[in-house]
Design a protein around this motif. Structure first.
Motif, PDB file in Angstrom:
ATOM      1  N   GLY A 100       0.485  -1.267  -0.027  1.00 45.06           N
ATOM      2  CA  GLY A 100      -0.191  -0.156   0.035  1.00 45.06           C
ATOM      3  C   GLY A 100       0.915   1.496  -0.175  1.00 45.06           C
ATOM      4  N   HIS A 101       2.036   1.189   0.332  1.00 43.85           N
ATOM      5  CA  HIS A 101       2.917   2.146   0.234  1.00 43.85           C
ATOM      6  C   HIS A 101       2.656   3.290  -1.116  1.00 43.85           C
ATOM      7  N   LEU A 102       3.412   2.619  -2.646  1.00 42.95           N
ATOM      8  CA  LEU A 102       3.155   3.532  -3.309  1.00 42.95           C
ATOM      9  C   LEU A 102       1.657   3.933  -3.429  1.00 42.95           C
ATOM     10  N   PRO A 103       0.285   3.041  -3.846  1.00 43.75           N
ATOM     11  CA  PRO A 103      -0.285   3.120  -4.113  1.00 43.75           C
ATOM     12  C   PRO A 103      -1.159   4.659  -3.411  1.00 43.75           C
ATOM     13  N   GLY A 104      -1.067   4.225  -1.484  1.00 44.89           N
ATOM     14  CA  GLY A 104      -1.434   5.141  -1.285  1.00 44.89           C
ATOM     15  C   GLY A 104      -1.192   6.400  -1.974  1.00 44.89           C
ATOM     16  N   ALA A 105       0.284   6.571  -1.300  1.00 38.42           N
ATOM     17  CA  ALA A 105       1.046   7.952  -1.640  1.00 38.42           C
ATOM     18  C   ALA A 105       0.678   8.575  -2.939  1.00 38.42           C
ATOM     19  N   LEU A 151      11.304  11.609  12.620  1.00 37.53           N
ATOM     20  CA  LEU A 151      12.151  13.147  12.448  1.00 37.53           C
ATOM     21  C   LEU A 151      12.995  12.990  11.405  1.00 37.53           C
ATOM     22  N   LEU A 152      13.081  11.853  10.910  1.00 31.35           N
ATOM     23  CA  LEU A 152      13.943  11.742   9.587  1.00 31.35           C
ATOM     24  C   LEU A 152      13.836  12.308   8.141  1.00 31.35           C
ATOM     25  N   TRP A 153      12.103  11.960   8.219  1.00 29.71           N
ATOM     26  CA  TRP A 153      11.643  12.343   6.605  1.00 29.71           C
ATOM     27  C   TRP A 153      10.882  13.635   7.193  1.00 29.71           C
ATOM     28  N   PHE A 213       9.859  14.211  -1.703  1.00 29.73           N
ATOM     29  CA  PHE A 213      10.511  13.411  -1.042  1.00 29.73           C
ATOM     30  C   PHE A 213      10.482  13.356   0.054  1.00 29.73           C
ATOM     31  N   GLY A 214      10.540  14.403   1.003  1.00 32.42           N
ATOM     32  CA  GLY A 214      10.520  13.550   2.663  1.00 32.42           C
ATOM     33  C   GLY A 214       8.905  13.641   2.659  1.00 32.42           C
ATOM     34  N   ALA A 215       7.517  14.571   2.192  1.00 30.04           N
ATOM     35  CA  ALA A 215       6.672  14.325   2.674  1.00 30.04           C
ATOM     36  C   ALA A 215       6.269  12.701   2.077  1.00 30.04           C
ATOM     37  N   GLY A 216       6.853  12.249   1.167  1.00 29.65           N
ATOM     38  CA  GLY A 216       6.679  10.967   0.686  1.00 29.65           C
ATOM     39  C   GLY A 216       7.205   9.581   1.818  1.00 29.65           C
ATOM     40  N   GLY A 217       8.348  10.308   2.107  1.00 27.25           N
ATOM     41  CA  GLY A 217       8.336   9.110   3.300  1.00 27.25           C
ATOM     42  C   GLY A 217       7.557   9.362   4.551  1.00 27.25           C
ATOM     43  N   LEU A 218       6.807  10.137   5.294  1.00 27.40           N
ATOM     44  CA  LEU A 218       6.150  10.811   6.140  1.00 27.40           C
ATOM     45  C   LEU A 218       5.108  10.365   5.941  1.00 27.40           C
ATOM     46  N   VAL A 219       4.585   9.685   4.416  1.00 24.51           N
ATOM     47  CA  VAL A 219       3.636   8.904   3.945  1.00 24.51           C
ATOM     48  C   VAL A 219       3.336   7.783   4.156  1.00 24.51           C
ATOM     49  N   HIS A 220       4.720   7.537   4.181  1.00 26.16           N
ATOM     50  CA  HIS A 220       5.114   5.907   4.622  1.00 26.16           C
ATOM     51  C   HIS A 220       5.281   5.541   5.440  1.00 26.16           C
ATOM     52  N   MET A 221       5.180   6.878   7.022  1.00 30.24           N
ATOM     53  CA  MET A 221       5.326   6.489   8.361  1.00 30.24           C
ATOM     54  C   MET A 221       4.354   6.148   9.225  1.00 30.24           C
ATOM     55  N   THR A 222       3.095   6.936   8.191  1.00 29.71           N
ATOM     56  CA  THR A 222       1.983   6.831   8.670  1.00 29.71           C
ATOM     57  C   THR A 222       0.712   5.957   8.257  1.00 29.71           C
ATOM     58  N   LEU A 223       1.490   5.157   7.288  1.00 28.61           N
ATOM     59  CA  LEU A 223       0.765   4.102   6.942  1.00 28.61           C
ATOM     60  C   LEU A 223       1.525   2.774   7.541  1.00 28.61           C
ATOM     61  N   ASP A 224       2.993   3.016   7.827  1.00 27.33           N
ATOM     62  CA  ASP A 224       3.399   1.852   8.468  1.00 27.33           C
ATOM     63  C   ASP A 224       3.129   1.823  10.285  1.00 27.33           C
TER      64      ASP A 224
END
Length: 164
Positions: free
Chosen positions: A4-9, A61-63, A87-98
């Motif tokens: 779901g990471h890529l489709p969710g983002a 915090l990294l993202w 790029f950073g916002a994409g990483g935060l979406v990943h963190m949220t989904l995780d």
């Protein structure tokens, strides 16, 4: 989250930022899967000694730092800043989904506390089977199908616009 990471983002950035240029959109998509680069370390170096969510690439915090750096860069270098921020916002979406079924330390480095929104019980002999049979995986499938639908209809509208 498995698929779901890529489709969710895609859904987040296509709907929340419809005017985002192609390079920034691509950076956001790459950012949405970039945290899982730590799986290479997890499997090939660390010998699975620590869960990959304990590595730096799974620290929000990294993202947030990359997103902030991008916003600051925009003051002097607008295009590079936008791409970095995306790029950073994409990483935060990943963190949220995780965080739905995974453990993410949102308060790190102040606290190592983690707790998923939903706990997936070990119901099968292998943890992957437990995740794939859990109801949350059906939501991942729904997110993926919705993203595919949005992509397909947007392509169709572009084709009709070019032909009409």
């Amino acid at each position: 989250m498995f698929i779901g990471h890529l489709p969710g983002a895609y859904l987040v950035f296509r709907t929340a930022t419809p005017g985002l240029d192609k390079a920034a959109f691509a950076a956001a998509m790459i950012g949405s899967i970039a945290p899982d680069i730590d799986l290479l370390w997890f499997y090939f170096v660390d010998n699975r000694s620590h869960h990959h969510h304990e590595y730096l690439t799974h620290r929000p915090l990294l993202w947030l730092g990359i997103l902030t750096l991008g916003l600051l860069l925009r003051l002097r270098f607008p295009r590079a800043g936008l791409i970095t921020a995306a790029f950073g916002a994409g990483g935060l979406v990943h963190m949220t989904l995780d965080s739905i079924v995974g453990e993410v330390a949102w308060a790190w480095p102040i606290s190592e506390f983690t707790h998923p929104l939903v706990v997936v019980q070990a119901t099968h002999s292998h943890w992957i089977l437990s995740f794939l049979s859990h109801w949350t995986f059906k939501i991942e499938i729904a997110i993926t199908l919705l993203a595919a639908y949005v992509w397909w209809t947007s392509r169709r509208k572009k084709q009709q616009g070019l032909e009409g």
